[in-house]
Motif scaffolding. Structure first.
Motif, PDB file in Angstrom:
ATOM      1  N   GLU A   1      -2.457  -0.304  -8.886  1.00  0.00           N
ATOM      2  CA  GLU A   1      -2.167  -1.183  -7.765  1.00  0.00           C
ATOM      3  C   GLU A   1      -2.542  -2.598  -8.177  1.00  0.00           C
ATOM      4  O   GLU A   1      -3.258  -2.813  -9.142  1.00  0.00           O
ATOM      5  CB  GLU A   1      -2.951  -0.779  -6.513  1.00  0.00           C
TER       6      GLU A   1
ATOM      7  N   THR B   1      14.115   3.554  -3.143  1.00  0.00           N
ATOM      8  CA  THR B   1      12.725   3.919  -3.379  1.00  0.00           C
ATOM      9  C   THR B   1      12.676   5.435  -3.490  1.00  0.00           C
ATOM     10  O   THR B   1      12.764   6.147  -2.483  1.00  0.00           O
ATOM     11  CB  THR B   1      11.820   3.426  -2.237  1.00  0.00           C
TER      12      THR B   1
ATOM     13  N   ARG C   1       3.300   3.154  -3.955  1.00  0.00           N
ATOM     14  CA  ARG C   1       2.389   3.613  -4.996  1.00  0.00           C
ATOM     15  C   ARG C   1       3.135   3.971  -6.272  1.00  0.00           C
ATOM     16  O   ARG C   1       4.108   4.727  -6.251  1.00  0.00           O
ATOM     17  CB  ARG C   1       1.564   4.800  -4.511  1.00  0.00           C
TER      18      ARG C   1
ATOM     19  N   ALA D   1       0.815  -1.221   0.000  1.00  0.00           N
ATOM     20  CA  ALA D   1       0.000   0.000   0.000  1.00  0.00           C
ATOM     21  C   ALA D   1       0.844   1.265   0.000  1.00  0.00           C
ATOM     22  O   ALA D   1       0.419   2.308  -0.516  1.00  0.00           O
ATOM     23  CB  ALA D   1      -0.938  -0.010   1.208  1.00  0.00           C
ATOM     24  N   ASP D   2       2.052   1.219   0.564  1.00  0.00           N
ATOM     25  CA  ASP D   2       2.916   2.400   0.622  1.00  0.00           C
ATOM     26  C   ASP D   2       3.878   2.457  -0.566  1.00  0.00           C
ATOM     27  O   ASP D   2       4.814   3.256  -0.585  1.00  0.00           O
ATOM     28  CB  ASP D   2       3.716   2.411   1.927  1.00  0.00           C
TER      29      ASP D   2
ATOM     30  N   TYR E   1      10.780   8.838  -5.321  1.00  0.00           N
ATOM     31  CA  TYR E   1       9.621   9.389  -6.012  1.00  0.00           C
ATOM     32  C   TYR E   1      10.039  10.646  -6.776  1.00  0.00           C
ATOM     33  O   TYR E   1      10.811  11.465  -6.271  1.00  0.00           O
ATOM     34  CB  TYR E   1       8.495   9.699  -5.024  1.00  0.00           C
TER      35      TYR E   1
END
Length: 357
Positions: free
Chosen positions: A176, A33, A10, A7-8, A35
Motif C-alpha cells: 500500500e 478492476t 489492494r 483502501a479498497d 482480482y
C-alpha cells in the motif's frame, strides 16, 4: 493512512482459508478492476512475468505468500522436512527466474527459506504457520516502510511543487502507499497541493494505465504526458523535482528502474532539477558493486509492436530491442530515500554505515 481513498484497491493479499494468493490484475486496469486467485507455482510465475502483479515490493510480498501457499498445497512429495525443503527450493528458484532484475523477489524467497530452516524441527502444521506469519510480516513491514519513505520524501519537497514521475511506484506497486508516490500521498494528507506529471511509460504504459489511475482516484492533481514530452515540461518550469522508484540499487548508488528513467535523470541534471530515487532498504543490493553488474531483463518484442494497439504498429520482421529496465548512474541521483532515511552522495559510504560494512 486514515481515510485512505485507495483502501479498497489492494494489490495483493492472502486468502488463508482457501490457500490462495489474491492479486489485483494490473493488466486489466484502468477499465476493469479484476482480482485473480493464484494457487500454483505456475499461476504465480505467470502473474509475475505477465505483470498482473508488478512493482518490486509487491512482487516480493506475492512471492512470500506464494511460497507459503505452494508448500501448504504440496502433496506427498513434500512429506517430511527434507521433502518440503526440496519443494520449497524448487519453487523458489522457479519464481525468482520470472523477473531477475527486481531484488525484492529473491530477497523475499531467501527470507522465507531462512524461516523454514529455523523451523525444521517443528511439526509440519506448525512450520507452515510460521511461514504464514513470516509472509504476513514481510507484507506489514513493506507497508510500514512505504509510509516512512513517504515521510522522509515529503521533507525534501515544498507545497505547490510540480513533480514528475515515471512508470508506477505507488500504491499498486507495493502493499500500500507506494515508494516514489508515497511523498505525494503524504503531501495530499497535509494539503501540499502538488501538481504531478505522470510519464505514460512506454511500452507497457504503467504511467498511463496505473499511476494516472491511482492518483486520480486518490484526488491528486495529475496530468498525463508522453515520455518524449518530459524535456519540454521541465524547460517550461513546471517540474521542481523528479520522483522515481527502483527495482535494484547497487552498492555504489547506481539504480535500476523502468527503462526511460536514466534519460529523465540526464534531463533533470541539464535543467537543474533534483532527481530522487525512492525505495525500501531491501532494494539495495550490497553484493552488487555497481550498475554494470545488474542483469537487465529483456522482454517480448510484441510489447513494443502490438500490445495496446488495435492493430500491429510496426512492419513484420523488424528487429525489436525491448529492455525492461535501465540503470541511472549514481552521479545523476540527488538523493536515495528509504525507510532508514535519506542517503546522499557518496552513497557507498552511507550504505556501508547503514549495513554495517
Amino acid at each position: 493512512m486514515t481515510n485512505d481513498p485507495l483502501a479498497d484497491f489492494r494489490t495483493v493479499r492472502l486468502d488463508d482459508e482457501a490457500a490462495e494468493v489474491v492479486i489485483l490484475d494490473q493488466t486489466r486496469l484502468p477499465e476493469e478492476t479484476v482480482y485473480v486467485r493464484l494457487r500454483t507455482a505456475e499461476d504465480m510465475y505467470e502473474a509475475i512475468y505477465r505483470l498482473r502483479v508488478r512493482g518490486a515490493p509487491a512482487i516480493g510480498v506475492t512471492a512470500a505468500y506464494g511460497m507459503y501457499v505452494c508448500c501448504r498445497r504440496a502433496g506427498a512429495e513434500a512429506d517430511g522436512f527434507d521433502g518440503l525443503l526440496r519443494t520449497f527450493r524448487r519453487t523458489g528458484e522457479y519464481l525468482v527466474s520470472s523477473r531477475p532484475t527486481a531484488v525484492n523477489l529473491k530477497a523475499a524467497v531467501e527470507r522465507m527459506e531462512r524461516c523454514v530452516l529455523r523451523c525444521g524441527d517443528l511439526p509440519r502444521q506448525e512450520l507452515l504457520e510460521r511461514m504464514r506469519r513470516e509472509a504476513e510480516a514481510i507484507r506489514d513491514e513493506d507497508a510500514a516502510a512505504c509510509r516512512r519513505i513517504g515521510e522522509y520524501g515529503l521533507s525534501l519537497l515544498r507545497p505547490g511543487m510540480g513533480l514528475l514521475t515515471h512508470c508506477n511506484a505507488g500504491h499498486l506497486a507495493a502493499s500500500e502507499y507506494g515508494t516514489a508516490l508515497a511523498p505525494i500521498y503524504a503531501g495530499l494528507r497535509e494539503g501540499y497541493g502538488f501538481r504531478v506529471y505522470a510519464d505514460e511509460t512506454r511500452p507497457l504504459l504503467q504511467g498511463a494505465r496505473l499511476t494516472a489511475c491511482e492518483l486520480q482516484r486518490a484526488g491528486v492533481d495529475v496530468t498525463l504526458i508522453c515520455d518524449n514530452m518530459a524535456s519540454l515540461v521541465m524547460s517550461r518550469g513546471r517540474v521542481q523535482a523528479v520522483l522515481v522508484g527502483c527495482d535494484r540499487v547497487a552498492a555504489n548508488g547506481d539504480a535500476a528502474n523502468k527503462v526511460g528513467t536514466s534519460g529523465l535523470a540526464v534531463l533533470a541534471r541539464h535543467y537543474g532539477i533534483p532527481f530522487y530515487v525512492l525505495g525500501p532498504l531491501s532494494t539495495i543490493d550490497m553484493t552488487c558493486p555497481s550498475g554494470e553488474r545488474i542483469v537487465i531483463e529483456e522482454r517480448a518484442p510484441e510489447e513494443v509492436t502490438e500490445m495496446w494497439y488495435a492493430r500491429r504498429m510496426a512492419p513484420r520482421g523488424v528487429k525489436v530491442y525491448n529492455p525492461a529496465f535501465d540503470v541511472t548512474p549514481h552521479e545523476l541521483i540527488t538523493a536515495i530515500v528509504t525507510e532508514r532515511g535519506i542517503a546522499r552522495p557518496p552513497y557507498d559510504a552511507c550504505f556501508a554505515e547503514w549495513f554495517g560494512r
